[in-house]
Design a protein around this motif. Structure first.
Motif, PDB file in Angstrom:
ATOM      1  N   MET A 465       0.830  -1.208   0.000  1.00  0.00           N
ATOM      2  CA  MET A 465       0.000   0.000   0.000  1.00  0.00           C
ATOM      3  C   MET A 465       0.864   1.258   0.000  1.00  0.00           C
ATOM      4  SD  MET A 465      -3.052  -1.175   2.570  1.00  0.00           S
ATOM      5  CE  MET A 465      -3.715   0.495   2.668  1.00  0.00           C
ATOM      6  N   GLY A 466       1.964   1.190   0.751  1.00  0.00           N
ATOM      7  CA  GLY A 466       2.884   2.319   0.766  1.00  0.00           C
ATOM      8  C   GLY A 466       3.407   2.612  -0.636  1.00  0.00           C
ATOM      9  N   ALA A 467       3.746   1.541  -1.357  1.00  0.00           N
ATOM     10  CA  ALA A 467       4.249   1.702  -2.726  1.00  0.00           C
ATOM     11  C   ALA A 467       3.155   2.268  -3.633  1.00  0.00           C
ATOM     12  CB  ALA A 467       4.740   0.352  -3.260  1.00  0.00           C
ATOM     13  N   GLY A 468       1.930   1.803  -3.446  1.00  0.00           N
ATOM     14  CA  GLY A 468       0.808   2.317  -4.240  1.00  0.00           C
ATOM     15  C   GLY A 468       0.601   3.803  -4.008  1.00  0.00           C
ATOM     16  N   ARG A 469       0.782   4.190  -2.772  1.00  0.00           N
ATOM     17  CA  ARG A 469       0.600   5.586  -2.383  1.00  0.00           C
ATOM     18  C   ARG A 469       1.689   6.468  -3.020  1.00  0.00           C
ATOM     19  NH1 ARG A 469      -0.581   9.139   2.380  1.00  0.00           N
ATOM     20  NH2 ARG A 469      -2.397  10.012   1.320  1.00  0.00           N
ATOM     21  N   ARG A 470       2.947   6.010  -2.925  1.00  0.00           N
ATOM     22  CA  ARG A 470       4.049   6.768  -3.533  1.00  0.00           C
ATOM     23  C   ARG A 470       3.843   6.854  -5.042  1.00  0.00           C
ATOM     24  NH1 ARG A 470       6.859   3.571   0.089  1.00  0.00           N
ATOM     25  NH2 ARG A 470       7.598   2.121  -1.504  1.00  0.00           N
ATOM     26  N   ALA A 471       3.394   5.744  -5.633  1.00  0.00           N
ATOM     27  CA  ALA A 471       3.165   5.728  -7.081  1.00  0.00           C
ATOM     28  C   ALA A 471       2.078   6.733  -7.449  1.00  0.00           C
ATOM     29  CB  ALA A 471       2.781   4.326  -7.542  1.00  0.00           C
ATOM     30  N   ALA A 472       0.988   6.741  -6.679  1.00  0.00           N
ATOM     31  CA  ALA A 472      -0.116   7.659  -6.986  1.00  0.00           C
ATOM     32  C   ALA A 472       0.382   9.100  -6.960  1.00  0.00           C
ATOM     33  CB  ALA A 472      -1.243   7.466  -5.979  1.00  0.00           C
ATOM     34  N   LYS A 473       1.226   9.396  -5.988  1.00  0.00           N
ATOM     35  CA  LYS A 473       1.760  10.749  -5.856  1.00  0.00           C
ATOM     36  C   LYS A 473       2.585  11.115  -7.097  1.00  0.00           C
ATOM     37  CE  LYS A 473       4.338  13.501  -2.439  1.00  0.00           C
ATOM     38  NZ  LYS A 473       5.749  13.494  -2.851  1.00  0.00           N
ATOM     39  N   SER A 474       3.445  10.202  -7.510  1.00  0.00           N
ATOM     40  CA  SER A 474       4.292  10.566  -8.650  1.00  0.00           C
ATOM     41  C   SER A 474       3.541  10.445  -9.975  1.00  0.00           C
ATOM     42  CB  SER A 474       5.613   9.798  -8.642  1.00  0.00           C
ATOM     43  OG  SER A 474       5.423   8.453  -8.892  1.00  0.00           O
ATOM     44  N   ILE A 475       2.504   9.591 -10.039  1.00  0.00           N
ATOM     45  CA  ILE A 475       1.680   9.555 -11.250  1.00  0.00           C
ATOM     46  C   ILE A 475       0.952  10.899 -11.388  1.00  0.00           C
ATOM     47  CG2 ILE A 475      -0.400   8.530 -12.313  1.00  0.00           C
ATOM     48  CD1 ILE A 475       0.520   5.821 -11.084  1.00  0.00           C
ATOM     49  N   HIS A 476       0.437  11.380 -10.256  1.00  0.00           N
ATOM     50  CA  HIS A 476      -0.255  12.678 -10.269  1.00  0.00           C
ATOM     51  C   HIS A 476       0.701  13.787 -10.738  1.00  0.00           C
ATOM     52  CE1 HIS A 476      -2.973  15.876  -9.258  1.00  0.00           C
ATOM     53  NE2 HIS A 476      -2.113  16.389  -8.401  1.00  0.00           N
ATOM     54  N   GLU A 477       1.915  13.767 -10.232  1.00  0.00           N
ATOM     55  CA  GLU A 477       2.923  14.762 -10.647  1.00  0.00           C
ATOM     56  C   GLU A 477       3.179  14.671 -12.144  1.00  0.00           C
ATOM     57  OE1 GLU A 477       5.467  14.876  -6.562  1.00  0.00           O
ATOM     58  OE2 GLU A 477       6.578  14.346  -8.396  1.00  0.00           O
ATOM     59  N   TYR A 478       3.370  13.435 -12.588  1.00  0.00           N
ATOM     60  CA  TYR A 478       3.656  13.207 -14.014  1.00  0.00           C
ATOM     61  C   TYR A 478       2.482  13.682 -14.886  1.00  0.00           C
ATOM     62  CZ  TYR A 478       3.967  10.534 -18.382  1.00  0.00           C
ATOM     63  OH  TYR A 478       3.972  10.162 -19.702  1.00  0.00           O
ATOM     64  N   LEU A 479       1.261  13.391 -14.450  1.00  0.00           N
ATOM     65  CA  LEU A 479       0.091  13.745 -15.258  1.00  0.00           C
ATOM     66  C   LEU A 479      -0.160  15.259 -15.260  1.00  0.00           C
ATOM     67  CD1 LEU A 479      -2.447  10.903 -14.381  1.00  0.00           C
ATOM     68  CD2 LEU A 479      -1.024  11.127 -16.414  1.00  0.00           C
ATOM     69  N   THR A 480       0.195  15.934 -14.186  1.00  0.00           N
ATOM     70  CA  THR A 480      -0.064  17.372 -14.145  1.00  0.00           C
ATOM     71  C   THR A 480       1.079  18.174 -14.772  1.00  0.00           C
ATOM     72  OG1 THR A 480       0.600  17.214 -11.830  1.00  0.00           O
ATOM     73  CG2 THR A 480      -1.725  17.522 -12.259  1.00  0.00           C
ATOM     74  N   THR A 481       2.330  17.690 -14.622  1.00  0.00           N
ATOM     75  CA  THR A 481       3.450  18.456 -15.187  1.00  0.00           C
ATOM     76  C   THR A 481       3.835  17.956 -16.575  1.00  0.00           C
ATOM     77  OG1 THR A 481       5.106  16.952 -14.283  1.00  0.00           O
ATOM     78  CG2 THR A 481       4.419  18.818 -12.887  1.00  0.00           C
TER      79      THR A 481
END
Lengths: 484, 299
Positions: A465-481
């Protein structure tokens, strides 16, 4: 909605008084009775017990519990809300960091994380954070109004999540709350991955998983079952033909490992994943109402080989299916056992026979292709190995035989190759697991992220779950930037 | 959400039915030799079935099913317009379909339907294809025309001699070898004793032989390890490493032994099914239909 949290809180007890309150016992089914059924062992805190337990929290200025939580649940704050009686607000507080509270409250090895960090644990007994999380999550479920769940305005970006286990569900929950359109692909016919096929009903009821998944549906997450990504559709097809802007791979534990000792092919020798899949996903304990059987265990001797949570889940299931003798054969000593402390305790109460420092060297046949017994050897602990744990060394002349009808191998898994072998340019390590950055979960492929057991090898629900959370954070960054 | 509709179902021989099922994702990806796993209803087991062929333009796949246990008997009671709860695939590694030279494709019973797609692919790859089809009797000879169309030569045997030549497929294979035919590859799909017998014949002559194995399987993705087969004394998983294996490396005794593991439970399930009767069966079908319609929204 959420009342402001004041520090110092509404807790009327002084710190000294709090230290004197004993840790509240979790009500549970009687050990003899529960060893015959698949209903949940722990019954959950009442409101009174929860508030008494919550009142023990010392409200540390720098809470180590949160630091040690892989998803960073704000323990102090949600516990204060329980003290104040604001249970729904407590649930909302947990949900800021953890989309599966009813699950982690039940299966997390809290002693290694939040409760391991609890200051109280140094003096008396640590705060029952897992029990409190479970209480809050169950309370929320009973009082929840799905229509109150707000959907976030869409960003127009689409994310495909491969696998509906803990890492995938966590990533999906976090991403949908950022407004991305999220679709989760699951190979099996039920959502939940290892939560459904691996963890038995008596530890994590299927109903709880369905409720948590329904909550995610209400948040807007879409699910598609019966899709084996890599076979039914590839990562490239998802991105190029189906229009997904990013993909998260959380395919989990892979091929079961065997010891490579003689007789492992005999009837009655199972991989733990198969044994548990039959019982959990396919409901073999309800045969013949459900079609899928498991070997008849009534009055039989059964052993599991291994000392992790999977091993204990398997042997406790065997006991519930009528095994006469149920052994855990573990090659190291009890203190090295990777299973969650509460499971070891529960298993001992139920009468599981722990044979530590013991390993099978051969499975013997009854002459008709069925397992008859295991020839075992006793071990002693030598020098530390690569895992930092002392290496078990066989004691010469210690061989003995245990009569067994069924042996369940729970000694780990190796990487499942399906996604890796069908995704060109996706880098893997020498053991075949997907290479992903430890903080961003990025893989070698632009727009593709990975986390959980398919990156680390077998671990725990909360680490995935921790990995999923970190991934979501960086996916969000990637999708917005748009920057990789 | 996937809803797997049966767009056509018809018996092609006693107890053997062909199903054409709507499964667009699978139809698009299927290659010869691959299979699906299906689950008929909520309490159902998961069973693997080889895909006979697919039509990506129509989004359909077809399967040939022989009534054997409860699930296949139930499946063969389903008709055009009915639905199946879960169909997942295409699973397994596709058959090797390079140009080998002369290839003998052998189908035993319903195995013929499984050998057929690979025979067609081998023919397209430029091989000389000699097909040997065997069945217990005349009625059970299936896909004769289809296999004939993709074969340079088609030989048929029946155990009782009620059609074509009396004997076993291995008799024909021996005759071919004795006639001096140069064989580069043999592909055999059928009951385990037949595949084992073929392997025994070709081993003596050093002819490379591929068999498609059908161990008990659950998830089909390599997760559970239930379908492990002993290959060169090493455990391999039919779902991810197979289902095709080098026949000379497979331990058939262990395969037979492991496939018999649940014989008692299978008999119990089948007895229960037999006692259902037509009325109950119809009700069950309706229940299944209801579940599949719900499935559209629920899952």
């Amino acid at each position: 909605m959420t009342p402001p949290v004041k520090t110092p809180s509404l807790n009327p007890l002084s710190l000294k008084e709090r230290m004197k309150v004993p840790r509240q016992h979790m009500p549970e089914q009687d050990a003899h009775w529960r060893a015959t059924n698949f209903t949940e062992v722990n019954l959950g805190y009442s409101v009174e017990l929860a508030r008494q337990e919550a009142a023990r929290c010392l409200e540390c200025a720098k809470p180590a519990c949160t630091d040690k939580c892989p998803v960073g649940v704000k323990v102090r704050e949600f516990v204060q809300l329980i003290v104040a009686g604001h249970f729904m607000a407590a649930a909302a507080k947990i949900r800021e960091d953890n989309v599966l509270p009813a699950i982690t409250g039940r299966v997390c090895p809290q002693e290694d994380h939040c409760e391991g960090g609890c200051l109280m644990g140094k003096k008396v007994q640590s705060l029952g954070i897992g029990y409190l999380e479970r209480f809050v999550a169950d309370y929320e479920q009973q009082h929840l109004d799905f229509s109150q769940i707000r959907k976030v305005a869409s960003t127009g970006k689409r994310v495909a999540i491969v696998g509906s286990g803990p890492s995938g569900l966590t990533a999906a929950g976090d991403l949908v709350q950022k407004g991305h359109q999220v679709r989760v692909f699951e190979a099996l016919h039920e959502i939940g991955g290892v939560l459904v096929y691996g963890i038995p009903e008596f530890r994590l009821p299927k109903k709880i998983i369905r409720e948590q998944v329904d909550y995610m549906r209400a948040m807007g997450v879409e699910f598609e079952t019966d899709v084996v990504v890599g076979r039914t559709v590839t990562i490239d097809e998802l991105m190029n033909e189906e229009g997904y802007d990013a993909v998260f791979i959380g395919t989990g534990a892979g091929l079961p490992q065997f010891m490579g000792i003689p007789g492992e092919h005999l009837n009655g020798v199972y991989a733990a994943n198969e044994f548990l899949t039959r019982i959990n996903l396919m409901h073999a304990y309800e045969f013949p109402h459900y079609d899928e059987p498991v070997v008849d265990l009534i009055g039989k001797n059964v052993a599991v080989i291994g000392g992790g949570n999977t091993a204990l889940d398997a042997i406790r299931s065997a006991l519930r299916l009528g095994a006469r003798k149920a052994y855990v054969l573990y090659r190291r000593s009890e203190s090295e056992m990777p299973a969650r402390a509460e499971e070891v305790k529960h298993a001992m109460q139920e009468g599981i026979d722990f044979q530590v420092l013991t390993a099978p060297v051969e499975f013997l046949s009854d002459g008709k292709g069925w397992l008859k017994s295991a020839r075992c050897v006793r071990m002693e602990l030598g020098e530390p190995d690569s895992s930092g744990r002392r290496r078990p060394v066989p004691l010469p002349g210690s061989e003995f035989e245990i009569p067994l009808s069924v042996a369940v191998m729970a000694i780990g898994t190796s990487a499942n190759p399906i996604v890796q072998s069908t995704t060109p340019g996706l880098a893997t390590n020498k053991r075949g697991y997907i290479q992903a950055d430890e903080s961003t979960q990025r893989t070698s492929r632009v727009g593709v992220f990975a986390g959980g057991d398919i990156v680390t090898g077998s671990a725990t629900v909360i680490l995935a779950m921790g990995a999923g959370r970190r991934a979501a954070k960086s996916i969000h960054e990637y999708l917005t930037t748009g920057v990789w | 959400m996937p809803v797997f509709k049966i767009v056509h179902a018809a018996f092609i021989a006693p107890g053997i039915k062909r199903f054409v099922i709507e499964a667009p994702r699978i139809a698009k990806k299927q290659k010869p030799g691959q299979f699906v796993i299906l689950r008929l209803y909520e309490q159902g087991e998961r069973i693997p079935l080889t895909i006979e062929r697919s039509d990506p333009s129509q989004g359909t796949i077809s399967m040939v099913v022989q009534s054997a246990g409860k699930t296949t008997h139930f499946l063969n009671c389903l008709e055009t317009g009915d639905h199946i709860l879960d169909v997942v695939g295409p699973l397994g590694k596709p058959s090797e379909t390079a140009k080998f030279g002369t290839v003998v494709v052998m189908g035993g019973g319903v195995g013929t339907a499984m050998a057929y797609p690979t025979a067609a692919a081998l023919k397209s790859a430029g091989n000389r294809v000699i097909s040997i089809v065997g069945a217990r009797n005349k009625d059970l000879v299936i896909l004769e025309r289809e296999v004939g169309e993709v074969s340079d030569e088609l030989l048929i045997t029946t155990d009782d001699g009620s059609y074509a030549e009396k004997g076993f497929v291995t008799d024909k294979l021996r005759q071919l070898i004795a006639s001096g035919e140069r064989i580069d590859l043999v592909l055999a799909v059928g009951p385990i004793p037949m595949m084992k017998a073929v392997a025994d014949v070709t081993r003596e002559h050093g002819i490379r032989t591929i068999v498609s194995l059908n161990p008990i399987m659950i998830d089909g993705t390599g997760m559970c390890g239930g379908c492990r087969v002993l290959v060169d004394s090493k455990s391999e998983f039919a779902c991810v490493d197979g289902p095709q294996f080098d026949a000379h490396r497979v331990n058939f005794e262990v395969l037979i032994q492991r496939n018999a593991m649940y014989r008692e439970a299978e008999r119990r399930s089948m007895d229960g099914f037999r006692q259902l009767g037509a009325v109950k069966l119809k009700a069950l079908r309706q229940e299944l239909e209801h579940a599949c319609t719900l499935n559209g929204g629920r899952r």
